[in-house]
Design a protein around this motif. Sequence first.
Motif, PDB file in Angstrom:
ATOM      1  N   ASN A 129      31.122  25.163 -16.021  1.00  0.00           N
ATOM      2  CA  ASN A 129      30.306  23.992 -16.336  1.00  0.00           C
ATOM      3  C   ASN A 129      29.240  23.809 -15.262  1.00  0.00           C
ATOM      4  OD1 ASN A 129      31.893  22.371 -18.635  1.00  0.00           O
ATOM      5  ND2 ASN A 129      33.378  23.262 -17.215  1.00  0.00           N
ATOM      6  N   ILE A 130      27.978  23.940 -15.645  1.00  0.00           N
ATOM      7  CA  ILE A 130      26.885  23.760 -14.684  1.00  0.00           C
ATOM      8  C   ILE A 130      26.473  22.299 -14.620  1.00  0.00           C
ATOM      9  CG2 ILE A 130      26.117  26.118 -15.106  1.00  0.00           C
ATOM     10  CD1 ILE A 130      23.781  24.943 -16.695  1.00  0.00           C
ATOM     11  N   ASP A 131      25.727  21.944 -13.587  1.00  0.00           N
ATOM     12  CA  ASP A 131      25.314  20.554 -13.392  1.00  0.00           C
ATOM     13  C   ASP A 131      24.294  20.141 -14.460  1.00  0.00           C
ATOM     14  OD1 ASP A 131      25.331  18.212 -11.254  1.00  0.00           O
ATOM     15  OD2 ASP A 131      23.267  18.496 -11.938  1.00  0.00           O
ATOM     16  N   LYS A 132      24.601  19.085 -15.166  1.00  0.00           N
ATOM     17  CA  LYS A 132      23.766  18.662 -16.294  1.00  0.00           C
ATOM     18  C   LYS A 132      22.400  18.160 -15.842  1.00  0.00           C
ATOM     19  CE  LYS A 132      23.711  15.669 -20.363  1.00  0.00           C
ATOM     20  NZ  LYS A 132      24.504  14.715 -21.193  1.00  0.00           N
ATOM     21  N   ASP A 133      22.358  17.291 -14.858  1.00  0.00           N
ATOM     22  CA  ASP A 133      21.087  16.699 -14.432  1.00  0.00           C
ATOM     23  C   ASP A 133      20.113  17.760 -13.920  1.00  0.00           C
ATOM     24  OD1 ASP A 133      21.969  14.184 -15.113  1.00  0.00           O
ATOM     25  OD2 ASP A 133      22.702  13.721 -13.100  1.00  0.00           O
ATOM     26  N   ASP A 134      20.615  18.692 -13.143  1.00  0.00           N
ATOM     27  CA  ASP A 134      19.741  19.743 -12.622  1.00  0.00           C
ATOM     28  C   ASP A 134      19.251  20.662 -13.730  1.00  0.00           C
ATOM     29  OD1 ASP A 134      19.724  19.047  -9.909  1.00  0.00           O
ATOM     30  OD2 ASP A 134      21.671  19.994  -9.576  1.00  0.00           O
ATOM     31  N   PHE A 135      20.113  20.940 -14.704  1.00  0.00           N
ATOM     32  CA  PHE A 135      19.686  21.855 -15.766  1.00  0.00           C
ATOM     33  C   PHE A 135      18.734  21.182 -16.742  1.00  0.00           C
ATOM     34  CE2 PHE A 135      20.372  24.792 -19.428  1.00  0.00           C
ATOM     35  CZ  PHE A 135      19.945  25.949 -18.785  1.00  0.00           C
ATOM     36  N   ILE A 136      18.893  19.895 -16.964  1.00  0.00           N
ATOM     37  CA  ILE A 136      17.941  19.170 -17.817  1.00  0.00           C
ATOM     38  C   ILE A 136      16.534  19.256 -17.237  1.00  0.00           C
ATOM     39  CG2 ILE A 136      17.251  16.830 -18.500  1.00  0.00           C
ATOM     40  CD1 ILE A 136      20.169  16.222 -19.042  1.00  0.00           C
ATOM     41  N   ALA A 137      16.433  19.296 -15.921  1.00  0.00           N
ATOM     42  CA  ALA A 137      15.122  19.371 -15.260  1.00  0.00           C
ATOM     43  C   ALA A 137      14.497  20.756 -15.356  1.00  0.00           C
ATOM     44  CB  ALA A 137      15.267  18.971 -13.794  1.00  0.00           C
TER      45      ALA A 137
ATOM     46  N   ILE B  13      29.860  30.408 -20.012  1.00  0.00           N
ATOM     47  CA  ILE B  13      28.972  29.476 -19.319  1.00  0.00           C
ATOM     48  C   ILE B  13      28.507  28.435 -20.327  1.00  0.00           C
ATOM     49  CG2 ILE B  13      26.759  29.187 -18.127  1.00  0.00           C
ATOM     50  CD1 ILE B  13      27.050  31.976 -17.014  1.00  0.00           C
ATOM     51  N   LEU B  14      28.709  27.168 -20.000  1.00  0.00           N
ATOM     52  CA  LEU B  14      28.334  26.079 -20.905  1.00  0.00           C
ATOM     53  C   LEU B  14      26.990  25.489 -20.502  1.00  0.00           C
ATOM     54  CD1 LEU B  14      31.749  24.203 -21.221  1.00  0.00           C
ATOM     55  CD2 LEU B  14      30.824  26.010 -22.684  1.00  0.00           C
ATOM     56  N   GLU B  15      26.071  25.449 -21.466  1.00  0.00           N
ATOM     57  CA  GLU B  15      24.785  24.793 -21.252  1.00  0.00           C
ATOM     58  C   GLU B  15      24.881  23.349 -21.738  1.00  0.00           C
ATOM     59  OE1 GLU B  15      21.106  27.763 -21.632  1.00  0.00           O
ATOM     60  OE2 GLU B  15      22.254  27.634 -23.482  1.00  0.00           O
ATOM     61  N   PRO B  16      24.627  22.371 -20.886  1.00  0.00           N
ATOM     62  CA  PRO B  16      24.667  20.976 -21.339  1.00  0.00           C
ATOM     63  C   PRO B  16      23.535  20.640 -22.288  1.00  0.00           C
ATOM     64  CG  PRO B  16      23.915  21.120 -19.053  1.00  0.00           C
ATOM     65  CD  PRO B  16      24.364  22.494 -19.431  1.00  0.00           C
ATOM     66  N   VAL B  17      22.408  21.371 -22.161  1.00  0.00           N
ATOM     67  CA  VAL B  17      21.272  21.261 -23.085  1.00  0.00           C
ATOM     68  C   VAL B  17      20.684  22.659 -23.236  1.00  0.00           C
ATOM     69  CG1 VAL B  17      20.685  18.860 -22.566  1.00  0.00           C
ATOM     70  CG2 VAL B  17      19.682  20.710 -21.201  1.00  0.00           C
TER      71      VAL B  17
ATOM     72  N   GLU C 208      31.623  51.774 -21.415  1.00  0.00           N
ATOM     73  CA  GLU C 208      32.254  51.151 -20.250  1.00  0.00           C
ATOM     74  C   GLU C 208      31.549  49.840 -19.937  1.00  0.00           C
ATOM     75  OE1 GLU C 208      33.634  53.107 -16.736  1.00  0.00           O
ATOM     76  OE2 GLU C 208      33.275  55.067 -17.643  1.00  0.00           O
ATOM     77  N   VAL C 209      32.171  48.738 -20.314  1.00  0.00           N
ATOM     78  CA  VAL C 209      31.606  47.412 -20.078  1.00  0.00           C
ATOM     79  C   VAL C 209      32.688  46.494 -19.538  1.00  0.00           C
ATOM     80  CG1 VAL C 209      29.813  47.618 -21.843  1.00  0.00           C
ATOM     81  CG2 VAL C 209      32.046  46.694 -22.460  1.00  0.00           C
ATOM     82  N   ARG C 210      32.252  45.478 -18.835  1.00  0.00           N
ATOM     83  CA  ARG C 210      33.160  44.429 -18.383  1.00  0.00           C
ATOM     84  C   ARG C 210      33.393  43.448 -19.535  1.00  0.00           C
ATOM     85  NH1 ARG C 210      30.604  42.820 -12.455  1.00  0.00           N
ATOM     86  NH2 ARG C 210      30.130  44.948 -11.763  1.00  0.00           N
ATOM     87  N   ALA C 211      34.281  42.503 -19.302  1.00  0.00           N
ATOM     88  CA  ALA C 211      34.441  41.415 -20.271  1.00  0.00           C
ATOM     89  C   ALA C 211      33.106  40.689 -20.401  1.00  0.00           C
ATOM     90  CB  ALA C 211      35.529  40.448 -19.809  1.00  0.00           C
ATOM     91  N   PRO C 212      32.691  40.363 -21.603  1.00  0.00           N
ATOM     92  CA  PRO C 212      31.360  39.772 -21.783  1.00  0.00           C
ATOM     93  C   PRO C 212      31.262  38.375 -21.186  1.00  0.00           C
ATOM     94  CG  PRO C 212      32.632  39.608 -23.799  1.00  0.00           C
ATOM     95  CD  PRO C 212      33.445  40.452 -22.851  1.00  0.00           C
ATOM     96  N   MET C 213      30.073  38.036 -20.721  1.00  0.00           N
ATOM     97  CA  MET C 213      29.760  36.673 -20.323  1.00  0.00           C
ATOM     98  C   MET C 213      29.030  36.019 -21.489  1.00  0.00           C
ATOM     99  SD  MET C 213      30.005  34.306 -18.069  1.00  0.00           S
ATOM    100  CE  MET C 213      30.539  35.228 -16.623  1.00  0.00           C
ATOM    101  N   VAL C 214      29.611  34.964 -22.049  1.00  0.00           N
ATOM    102  CA  VAL C 214      29.032  34.294 -23.211  1.00  0.00           C
ATOM    103  C   VAL C 214      28.414  32.979 -22.766  1.00  0.00           C
ATOM    104  CG1 VAL C 214      29.474  33.349 -25.496  1.00  0.00           C
ATOM    105  CG2 VAL C 214      30.726  35.374 -24.723  1.00  0.00           C
ATOM    106  N   ILE C 215      27.190  32.740 -23.190  1.00  0.00           N
ATOM    107  CA  ILE C 215      26.478  31.503 -22.858  1.00  0.00           C
ATOM    108  C   ILE C 215      26.319  30.703 -24.141  1.00  0.00           C
ATOM    109  CG2 ILE C 215      24.410  30.495 -21.840  1.00  0.00           C
ATOM    110  CD1 ILE C 215      23.946  33.178 -20.439  1.00  0.00           C
ATOM    111  N   CYS C 216      26.823  29.462 -24.134  1.00  0.00           N
ATOM    112  CA  CYS C 216      26.799  28.676 -25.363  1.00  0.00           C
ATOM    113  C   CYS C 216      26.599  27.198 -25.055  1.00  0.00           C
ATOM    114  CB  CYS C 216      28.094  28.876 -26.148  1.00  0.00           C
ATOM    115  SG  CYS C 216      29.555  28.100 -25.407  1.00  0.00           S
ATOM    116  N   ASN C 217      26.360  26.449 -26.116  1.00  0.00           N
ATOM    117  CA  ASN C 217      26.243  24.998 -26.039  1.00  0.00           C
ATOM    118  C   ASN C 217      27.614  24.386 -25.762  1.00  0.00           C
ATOM    119  OD1 ASN C 217      26.197  22.186 -27.152  1.00  0.00           O
ATOM    120  ND2 ASN C 217      24.087  22.721 -27.646  1.00  0.00           N
ATOM    121  N   GLU C 218      27.637  23.307 -25.014  1.00  0.00           N
ATOM    122  CA  GLU C 218      28.902  22.629 -24.713  1.00  0.00           C
ATOM    123  C   GLU C 218      29.681  22.256 -25.974  1.00  0.00           C
ATOM    124  OE1 GLU C 218      28.272  19.244 -22.242  1.00  0.00           O
ATOM    125  OE2 GLU C 218      28.485  20.370 -20.375  1.00  0.00           O
ATOM    126  N   GLU C 219      28.950  21.878 -27.027  1.00  0.00           N
ATOM    127  CA  GLU C 219      29.624  21.450 -28.249  1.00  0.00           C
ATOM    128  C   GLU C 219      30.376  22.588 -28.931  1.00  0.00           C
ATOM    129  OE1 GLU C 219      27.284  17.697 -30.097  1.00  0.00           O
ATOM    130  OE2 GLU C 219      26.295  19.638 -30.372  1.00  0.00           O
TER     131      GLU C 219
END
Length: 471
Positions: A236-244, A79-83, A48-59
């Motif tokens: 899409n998460i905030d790029k500037d904040d995540f780069i930091a 979820i897209l990681e800008p970096v 019994e699982v929910r739909a998966p949350m996948v975390i990957c590079n934007e490209e």
Amino acid sequence: MLLPVIMAGGTGSRLWPLSRELYPKQFICLHGQNSMLQETVNRLAGIEVRAPMVICNEEHRFLVAEQLRQINKLSHNIILEPVGRNTAPAIALAALNAVEQGDDPILLVLAADHIIDDKAAFHRAIATATAYADQGSLVTFGIVPTGPETGYGYIHRGDKVNEQNEAPHKVQRFVEKPNLATAQQYIQSGEYYWNSGMFMFRAKRYLQELEKFRPDILEACRRAMANVQEGNDFINIDKDDFIACPDESIDYAVMEQTDAAVVVPLDAGWSDVGSWSALWEVNDKDSQGNSLKGDTFLHNTKNCYINTDDQLVAAIGVEDLVIVNTKDAVLVARRDQVQDVKRVVEFLKNECRSEYRRHRETYWPWGRCDLVVQTERFNVNRITVKPGEAFQLQMHYHRTEHWVILSGTAEVNIQDKTVLLTENQSTFIPIGHPHTLKNPGKIPLELLEIQSGSYLGDDDLILIKQQFASK
């Protein structure tokens, strides 16, 4: 109900030339019938699982979306990681996203590029782990070792959590990749597992421990999630904040610091497929020990791994080789020296060659493009457009394009003039003319594109209308 969090970043450079920066191993079919990402998701069937949350590079966003769509698991869950910022921040993003929805699910953190052959044993380990994660433990899965492997980190187990037979052990310590003599000592002691990189815990519990030991990571992730832009499929998460955000693994940031870590043993035919030799070990073989994929002819050949895209590979009188043939590169290596594939990738990067980053064939939301001929003055692409899909409206300052329809029907718009083209018909796009193409039919559209001009770089592409901005 568990929320699978699947880590789908990484470039898989040790499996070059099949794995490239823009098309890494987690999106390739290496073992089984589907890509490694799809196999990871399908492996959870029966739990019994929910739909998966996948975390990957934007490209890689369109690759992930398409592969999830193919197995009916696409539901605004990427979820897209800008970096890249390693696993501790990535898992924090998933945990924060869940908590912000007013929930506190148990997260099952998995890598998208692992092989697990014994699904039943995997499910039993998950059931054991769930009970302890529900009680506040931070669970990691320790792979029961099959030998003194020097390519993995290890987990040194401590005392059992309780007297129950299936009870996990407390984590005494995590250790780095050892030398051979140390690895042999670990195996002989019977107290060590390979570190799988798979975890289970409640979302809020992980965030509590992260705040305790690495508040800087948590704060950066909170800021990045505070400015989320959400489309149909992507977060899409905030790029500037995540780069930091600091770059740190969950092992260093949390698991090595917390006193709540426990390890559940997993003996399920696991491999992280970290090299071509590892892939030879886990795949089926013929009577001579050869693992084969594609069009091959063998004579007096033993213990080889051969993988070919679409050309015949003939091997005569050789042993213990890895031969990988793609449309633009061929790798030949001894199986005991495949760790040096990274030297090829380093060379290609230093020489600014495209073979480390992309395949001759590339994938897009609308279909795929195969670069058949490449010269300084003209390129020839074979393009496939899926039914109902379209190019983005675009123009070029340095090249003209000539499109020849091979099969299917194309709806072509050039500078506000629309025509329908079918097999053996063609059209010409002058420099500076806005244009787009759509497949209005029910079958794939195949065409040849001849580009010619003084400059043919990918950056000579002016997007006029962001048709896919919402995706």
